[in-house]
Scaffold this motif. Structure first.
Motif, PDB file in Angstrom:
ATOM      1  N   CYS A 193       0.819  -1.213   0.000  1.00  0.00           N
ATOM      2  CA  CYS A 193       0.000   0.000   0.000  1.00  0.00           C
ATOM      3  C   CYS A 193       0.853   1.263   0.000  1.00  0.00           C
ATOM      4  O   CYS A 193       0.433   2.301  -0.494  1.00  0.00           O
ATOM      5  N   MET A 194       2.037   1.163   0.542  1.00  0.00           N
ATOM      6  CA  MET A 194       2.890   2.321   0.759  1.00  0.00           C
ATOM      7  C   MET A 194       3.773   2.669  -0.437  1.00  0.00           C
ATOM      8  O   MET A 194       4.203   3.816  -0.577  1.00  0.00           O
TER       9      MET A 194
ATOM     10  N   GLY B 243       7.036   6.579  -3.155  1.00  0.00           N
ATOM     11  CA  GLY B 243       7.787   6.980  -4.345  1.00  0.00           C
ATOM     12  C   GLY B 243       7.501   8.425  -4.738  1.00  0.00           C
ATOM     13  O   GLY B 243       8.416   9.191  -5.058  1.00  0.00           O
ATOM     14  N   ILE B 244       6.236   8.800  -4.696  1.00  0.00           N
ATOM     15  CA  ILE B 244       5.863  10.176  -5.020  1.00  0.00           C
ATOM     16  C   ILE B 244       6.416  11.131  -3.966  1.00  0.00           C
ATOM     17  O   ILE B 244       6.942  12.199  -4.296  1.00  0.00           O
ATOM     18  N   PHE B 245       6.322  10.750  -2.709  1.00  0.00           N
ATOM     19  CA  PHE B 245       6.826  11.573  -1.599  1.00  0.00           C
ATOM     20  C   PHE B 245       8.322  11.837  -1.768  1.00  0.00           C
ATOM     21  O   PHE B 245       8.771  12.983  -1.728  1.00  0.00           O
ATOM     22  N   VAL B 246       9.090  10.792  -1.964  1.00  0.00           N
ATOM     23  CA  VAL B 246      10.542  10.933  -2.107  1.00  0.00           C
ATOM     24  C   VAL B 246      10.887  11.709  -3.379  1.00  0.00           C
ATOM     25  O   VAL B 246      11.772  12.575  -3.375  1.00  0.00           O
TER      26      VAL B 246
ATOM     27  N   PHE C 285      10.185  22.533   3.116  1.00  0.00           N
ATOM     28  CA  PHE C 285       9.197  22.249   4.165  1.00  0.00           C
ATOM     29  C   PHE C 285       7.803  22.074   3.553  1.00  0.00           C
ATOM     30  O   PHE C 285       7.070  21.139   3.901  1.00  0.00           O
ATOM     31  N   LEU C 286       7.424  22.969   2.641  1.00  0.00           N
ATOM     32  CA  LEU C 286       6.115  22.849   1.976  1.00  0.00           C
ATOM     33  C   LEU C 286       6.037  21.570   1.147  1.00  0.00           C
ATOM     34  O   LEU C 286       4.988  20.919   1.087  1.00  0.00           O
ATOM     35  N   ALA C 287       7.143  21.202   0.496  1.00  0.00           N
ATOM     36  CA  ALA C 287       7.163  19.971  -0.292  1.00  0.00           C
ATOM     37  C   ALA C 287       6.964  18.749   0.606  1.00  0.00           C
ATOM     38  O   ALA C 287       6.259  17.810   0.243  1.00  0.00           O
TER      39      ALA C 287
ATOM     40  N   PHE D 146       3.491  14.635   2.087  1.00  0.00           N
ATOM     41  CA  PHE D 146       2.894  13.768   3.104  1.00  0.00           C
ATOM     42  C   PHE D 146       1.391  13.609   2.878  1.00  0.00           C
ATOM     43  O   PHE D 146       0.845  12.521   3.024  1.00  0.00           O
ATOM     44  N   ILE D 147       0.732  14.698   2.493  1.00  0.00           N
ATOM     45  CA  ILE D 147      -0.698  14.622   2.180  1.00  0.00           C
ATOM     46  C   ILE D 147      -0.925  13.701   0.988  1.00  0.00           C
ATOM     47  O   ILE D 147      -1.826  12.853   0.999  1.00  0.00           O
ATOM     48  N   ILE D 148      -0.109  13.834  -0.035  1.00  0.00           N
ATOM     49  CA  ILE D 148      -0.219  12.968  -1.213  1.00  0.00           C
ATOM     50  C   ILE D 148       0.080  11.520  -0.828  1.00  0.00           C
ATOM     51  O   ILE D 148      -0.592  10.591  -1.271  1.00  0.00           O
ATOM     52  N   PHE D 149       1.092  11.321   0.016  1.00  0.00           N
ATOM     53  CA  PHE D 149       1.438   9.976   0.483  1.00  0.00           C
ATOM     54  C   PHE D 149       0.258   9.308   1.179  1.00  0.00           C
ATOM     55  O   PHE D 149      -0.075   8.156   0.899  1.00  0.00           O
ATOM     56  N   LEU D 150      -0.387  10.024   2.090  1.00  0.00           N
ATOM     57  CA  LEU D 150      -1.539   9.457   2.796  1.00  0.00           C
ATOM     58  C   LEU D 150      -2.694   9.147   1.844  1.00  0.00           C
ATOM     59  O   LEU D 150      -3.359   8.110   1.973  1.00  0.00           O
TER      60      LEU D 150
END
Length: 181
Positions: free
Chosen positions: A32-33, A38-41, A64-66, A71-75
């Motif tokens: 699931c992760m 991948g997008i987060f990193v 910081f904004l990224a 993190f929002i996209i990751f969740l």
């Protein structure tokens, strides 16, 4: 691909049959992760690469904004992946609606990433590169793309598909699909 209500109804019947006859698995945490991570990193790496090449103080703030936006996209990706991988494999492979939504999601995500990368590169080539502008552009573009995606998906009557999943989960009073009035 053009979809008709008949195709959706047939797909719902197949999905209902599979749900009744096959087991659903709980996907692994890693499965699931993967996509969201991948997008987060990738987002943080891309933003950091450009933010560290500027003398502007906004470089640290843009990282910081990224991280926050990533993190929002990751969740979000984690939740969607968990739902997708919890479907039986037969449904993931054979469902017209699932394939259609997967294809649409890929097109919109690719368009969003392409716009962000092109904007970042174009802005970097100018003399007034501001790293915060890149992440703000991504955020605004994400919101606009998401609204267009919702409007696009709203054209299709996927209420039968949702009814099949609700009936399988036992959210309907008698657990059976009802004909819409």
């Amino acid at each position: 691909m053009n979809m008709t209500n008949k195709m959706i109804k047939e797909d719902v019947a197949m999905i209902s049959h599979v749900f009744l006859n096959e087991e659903c698995e709980v996907p692994s945490f890693w499965k699931c992760m993967r996509l969201g991570l991948g997008i987060f990193v990738g987002l943080i790496s891309w933003q950091t690469f450009f933010a560290l090449t500027t003398e502007n103080f906004s470089g640290g703030f843009s990282i910081f904004l990224a991280v926050f936006f990533g993190f929002i996209i990751f969740l979000s990706c984690f939740g969607m992946s968990a739902r997708y991988y919890s479907l039986p494999e037969k449904i993931r492979e054979e469902s017209i609606v699932i394939r259609f939504m997967k294809t649409k999601t890929k097109y919109y995500a690719f368009s969003l990433i392409l716009m962000y990368v092109m904007f970042t590169l174009a802005l970097r080539m100018t003399e007034i590169f501001i790293p915060v502008a890149c992440i703000v552009f991504l955020f605004v573009t994400f919101i606009i793309t998401f609204m267009i995606f919702l409007a696009d998906m709203g054209r299709y009557d996927l209420s039968l598909f949702n009814a099949a999943i609700s009936a399988w989960r036992g959210e309907e009073s008698d657990g059976a699909l009802k004909k819409p009035e």
